[in-house]
Design a protein around this motif. Structure first.
Motif, PDB file in Angstrom:
ATOM      1  N   CYS A 100      17.778   1.092  13.912  1.00  0.00           N
ATOM      2  CA  CYS A 100      17.269   0.575  15.232  1.00  0.00           C
ATOM      3  C   CYS A 100      16.948  -1.091  15.460  1.00  0.00           C
ATOM      4  O   CYS A 100      16.264  -1.572  14.634  1.00  0.00           O
ATOM      5  N   TYR A 101      17.644  -1.694  16.258  1.00  0.00           N
ATOM      6  CA  TYR A 101      17.197  -2.876  16.655  1.00  0.00           C
ATOM      7  C   TYR A 101      16.589  -3.249  17.883  1.00  0.00           C
ATOM      8  O   TYR A 101      16.983  -3.025  18.925  1.00  0.00           O
ATOM      9  N   VAL A 102      15.260  -3.555  17.849  1.00  0.00           N
ATOM     10  CA  VAL A 102      14.331  -3.417  18.887  1.00  0.00           C
ATOM     11  C   VAL A 102      13.725  -4.833  19.121  1.00  0.00           C
ATOM     12  O   VAL A 102      13.214  -5.631  18.436  1.00  0.00           O
ATOM     13  N   VAL A 103      13.622  -5.069  20.627  1.00  0.00           N
ATOM     14  CA  VAL A 103      13.207  -6.213  20.916  1.00  0.00           C
ATOM     15  C   VAL A 103      11.607  -5.837  21.782  1.00  0.00           C
ATOM     16  O   VAL A 103      11.572  -5.050  22.572  1.00  0.00           O
ATOM     17  N   ALA A 104      10.762  -6.312  20.928  1.00  0.00           N
ATOM     18  CA  ALA A 104       9.062  -5.655  21.690  1.00  0.00           C
ATOM     19  C   ALA A 104       8.720  -6.920  22.523  1.00  0.00           C
ATOM     20  O   ALA A 104       8.932  -7.872  22.525  1.00  0.00           O
ATOM     21  N   GLU A 105       7.802  -6.302  23.472  1.00  0.00           N
ATOM     22  CA  GLU A 105       7.071  -7.167  24.283  1.00  0.00           C
ATOM     23  C   GLU A 105       6.129  -8.193  23.489  1.00  0.00           C
ATOM     24  O   GLU A 105       5.687  -7.925  22.457  1.00  0.00           O
ATOM     25  N   GLU A 106       5.944  -9.323  24.095  1.00  0.00           N
ATOM     26  CA  GLU A 106       5.096 -10.225  23.320  1.00  0.00           C
ATOM     27  C   GLU A 106       3.718  -9.643  23.214  1.00  0.00           C
ATOM     28  O   GLU A 106       3.067  -9.055  24.032  1.00  0.00           O
ATOM     29  N   GLY A 107       3.163  -9.658  21.907  1.00  0.00           N
ATOM     30  CA  GLY A 107       1.757  -9.177  21.394  1.00  0.00           C
ATOM     31  C   GLY A 107       1.818  -7.544  21.589  1.00  0.00           C
ATOM     32  O   GLY A 107       0.792  -6.934  21.261  1.00  0.00           O
ATOM     33  N   ALA A 108       3.027  -7.011  21.726  1.00  0.00           N
ATOM     34  CA  ALA A 108       2.885  -5.540  21.290  1.00  0.00           C
ATOM     35  C   ALA A 108       2.520  -5.034  19.803  1.00  0.00           C
ATOM     36  O   ALA A 108       2.930  -6.065  18.912  1.00  0.00           O
ATOM     37  N   ASP A 109       2.178  -3.994  19.734  1.00  0.00           N
ATOM     38  CA  ASP A 109       1.712  -3.429  18.379  1.00  0.00           C
ATOM     39  C   ASP A 109       2.978  -2.935  18.002  1.00  0.00           C
ATOM     40  O   ASP A 109       3.376  -1.597  18.042  1.00  0.00           O
ATOM     41  N   LYS A 110       3.741  -3.706  16.993  1.00  0.00           N
ATOM     42  CA  LYS A 110       5.085  -3.161  16.261  1.00  0.00           C
ATOM     43  C   LYS A 110       4.866  -1.949  15.611  1.00  0.00           C
ATOM     44  O   LYS A 110       5.745  -1.412  15.311  1.00  0.00           O
ATOM     45  N   GLU A 111       3.696  -1.918  14.634  1.00  0.00           N
ATOM     46  CA  GLU A 111       3.711  -0.785  13.853  1.00  0.00           C
ATOM     47  C   GLU A 111       3.382   0.541  14.792  1.00  0.00           C
ATOM     48  O   GLU A 111       4.365   1.592  14.356  1.00  0.00           O
ATOM     49  N   ARG A 112       2.945   0.351  15.963  1.00  0.00           N
ATOM     50  CA  ARG A 112       2.847   1.893  16.731  1.00  0.00           C
ATOM     51  C   ARG A 112       4.225   2.020  17.315  1.00  0.00           C
ATOM     52  O   ARG A 112       4.690   3.211  17.394  1.00  0.00           O
ATOM     53  N   ILE A 113       4.987   0.919  17.747  1.00  0.00           N
ATOM     54  CA  ILE A 113       6.401   1.130  18.266  1.00  0.00           C
ATOM     55  C   ILE A 113       7.071   1.936  17.225  1.00  0.00           C
ATOM     56  O   ILE A 113       7.794   2.870  17.471  1.00  0.00           O
ATOM     57  N   GLU A 114       7.078   1.265  15.888  1.00  0.00           N
ATOM     58  CA  GLU A 114       7.947   1.607  14.953  1.00  0.00           C
ATOM     59  C   GLU A 114       7.799   3.398  14.701  1.00  0.00           C
ATOM     60  O   GLU A 114       8.609   4.154  14.824  1.00  0.00           O
ATOM     61  N   ARG A 115       6.267   3.540  14.630  1.00  0.00           N
ATOM     62  CA  ARG A 115       5.815   4.862  14.591  1.00  0.00           C
ATOM     63  C   ARG A 115       6.363   5.694  15.565  1.00  0.00           C
ATOM     64  O   ARG A 115       6.936   6.930  15.519  1.00  0.00           O
ATOM     65  N   ASP A 116       6.171   5.282  16.834  1.00  0.00           N
ATOM     66  CA  ASP A 116       6.599   6.232  18.210  1.00  0.00           C
ATOM     67  C   ASP A 116       7.876   6.477  18.028  1.00  0.00           C
ATOM     68  O   ASP A 116       8.823   7.610  18.280  1.00  0.00           O
ATOM     69  N   ILE A 117       8.900   5.376  17.533  1.00  0.00           N
ATOM     70  CA  ILE A 117      10.409   5.598  17.327  1.00  0.00           C
ATOM     71  C   ILE A 117      10.721   6.698  16.078  1.00  0.00           C
ATOM     72  O   ILE A 117      11.329   7.784  16.427  1.00  0.00           O
ATOM     73  N   VAL A 118      10.189   6.604  15.264  1.00  0.00           N
ATOM     74  CA  VAL A 118      10.712   7.220  13.993  1.00  0.00           C
ATOM     75  C   VAL A 118      10.078   8.533  13.977  1.00  0.00           C
ATOM     76  O   VAL A 118      10.711   9.386  13.430  1.00  0.00           O
TER      77      VAL A 118
END
Lengths: 326, 326
Positions: free
Chosen positions: A201-219
């Motif tokens: 997955c190639y993801v563009v996150a919102e500024e200041g978003a919690d990337k670890e949480r986004i990654e966890r939500d995806i996988v």
């Protein structure tokens, strides 16, 4: 030169554009109209006139085949039978579980009005289906595998984009070489989803978003990612546009079996596509040719690519096919 | 259970045996008779009754499809139309240059007597033809390549065995990886015969024969070897029997082209066969099923696999194909 097959394009997204391209390139077809739900003035085609979809009925006598390039499966379930009441049609309906029901609806609409509707054409369903059927028919004792990719899966991209904090993203489905080899060698019977494909997955996150949480939500997302090894890369919107705006796809169908004890026979079909929509559009255009010819012979109701002789898809004459390509 | 399709096998060499195997394995077919030019008492089948080929006419009403498994192209040119006067038929006629003429002869014989004859089925011609036509129909702007092997070429083996001093021998046709890659990448337009395939010969020489002369005679043989890089290995008859008595073959069809500027699309079909005759026999058996069904619908004359919907080759119902394999 015989008259050209007059093609209507119902819906003008990536697939509609691709059908316009393929029908324009064919010597025996011409795109004559685009039907849209948008404001026609806002739709820029490569020259084909655009009208609102509610004017479709005015085109009944000016169109030979309507190619339905509509969006979601939900749209198609109503739009397919509706179009089949006015025209012979081709579509790429791809919700596998609903195919029997959709087939019945198009069959009824088309039969009642003397039309012919080909459903679920393209490459999967479509050419891959053709190869699953041929492989199964010729090697009755064996196993069939379908691998997808490397390529972009629209459905998985949509799933990523629904995760909170995600601005944009794409997903590549990648078949695993070891699994392809196992299928080929006849050792693939126990392959799991995780062993067959991985997801990137190639993801563009919102500024200041919690990337670890986004990654966890995806996988951990069930159905889409939890059953696969999934890698998430965070990139900028510029990188996304620059490196991931294409729509490559492809995959393969493998039938492996034995015609007698110990005699392995492997049948495989593979596509490597720089553009998934352009290739799908090209299959739909060839399918439109076949539907036109079969309808001229008096065939009505619903069909699939499994019901069409290969010669009907070609712009060459039967004599030319036999002398040059047989 | 519907009645089984009654299959006659005309000629009982490797291919005839393979058709018997495939028809016996199919749930909807049964081999009912073998026609032979030999003494029937000398032909050992897997249970199918054997009669002399001159008694063929006695079986007119006891056979649904006759699969012609005869030897050379010369034989088939007479045997194909002769059989088509008595039965609906399937064959694997593979002299490409003579296909139009042969098609016309079978077409006439079959039409006059109300039969249907499928010519040139198998894998090449046959499945490879199907893929050449589909690739060409879907990607009109492009190039098609056919690679054969790795596998044993009967014709080249025959050529080796005609060289003075040769007791026995086989020939492997081997596609060259670099050429396959070039075709795939769209860089194959200038590929020569020598760049596409190499040839490997395993030869048993007479005792005291001049091996250097035999090698020279083989590698310089026009049409068969002169245009290829050919390697000759001299081996013993025991080695030949032990290591080279199989009949593996295969190959691939690649269609590479562009649907728009710079958009490469690659379509490829590949077979890896432990047994060329068993696979060919399996294709002929599935073809017999299709001919049976099309003939029942009233179709007569000559056809090829290009004229047959995939569903007709399958033993599964249209409903099952749509719900399970589409």
């Amino acid at each position: 030169m015989a008259e050209k097959i007059r093609v209507a394009i119902n819906g003008y997204g990536n697939l509609g554009k691709a059908v316009e391209l393929a029908a324009s390139a064919a010597t025996d077809m011409e795109p004559v109209v685009v039907f849209t739900r948008r404001d026609p003035a806002s739709v820029k085609t490569s020259g084909t006139p655009v009208v609102r979809v509610d004017q479709m009925a005015d085109w009944e006598d000016k169109v030979d085949i309507c190619v339905n390039c509509g969006g979601s499966a939900t749209d198609m379930q109503a739009a397919g039978p509706a179009a089949a009441k006015l025209f012979s049609t081709v579509d790429s309906f791809d919700t596998h579980a609903k195919i029997p029901e959709y087939y019945a609806a198009v069959d009824q609409a088309a039969k009642e009005t003397g039309h012919l509707g080909m459903i679920s054409s393209g490459w999967d369903p479509g050419l891959f289906s053709l190869n699953r059927v041929l492989g199964d028919a010729i090697i009755p004792t064996g196993n069939t595998w379908t691998f997808w990719g490397p390529g972009i899966s629209q459905g998985h991209g949509d799933a990523i984009r629904r995760v909170a904090g995600v601005v944009a993203g794409v997903q590549y489905t990648i078949p695993l070489d070891a699994a392809v080899q196992a299928a080929h060698d006849g050792n693939g019977q126990t392959l799991t989803a995780r062993q067959m494909h991985r997801r990137e997955c190639y993801v563009v996150a919102e500024e200041g978003a919690d990337k670890e949480r986004i990654e966890r939500d995806i996988v951990s997302m069930p159905n889409y990612f939890a059953d696969y090894d999934t890698t998430v890369h965070f990139i900028s919107i510029d990188e996304l546009k620059k490196n991931h705006s294409g729509m490559p796809h492809g995959g393969r169908v493998i039938r492996q079996g034995q015609t007698s004890q110990g005699t392995n026979q492997v049948y495989s079909f593979q596509l490597h596509l720089d553009s998934n929509p352009e290739f799908t559009g090209a299959v739909l255009a060839a399918s439109a040719r076949a539907v036109y010819r079969l309808h001229k012979e008096g065939k009505t109701g619903a069909i699939t690519i499994l019901d069409v002789p290969a010669a009907y898809l070609s712009d060459k004459s039967p004599e030319q096919l036999r002398s040059e390509l047989l």
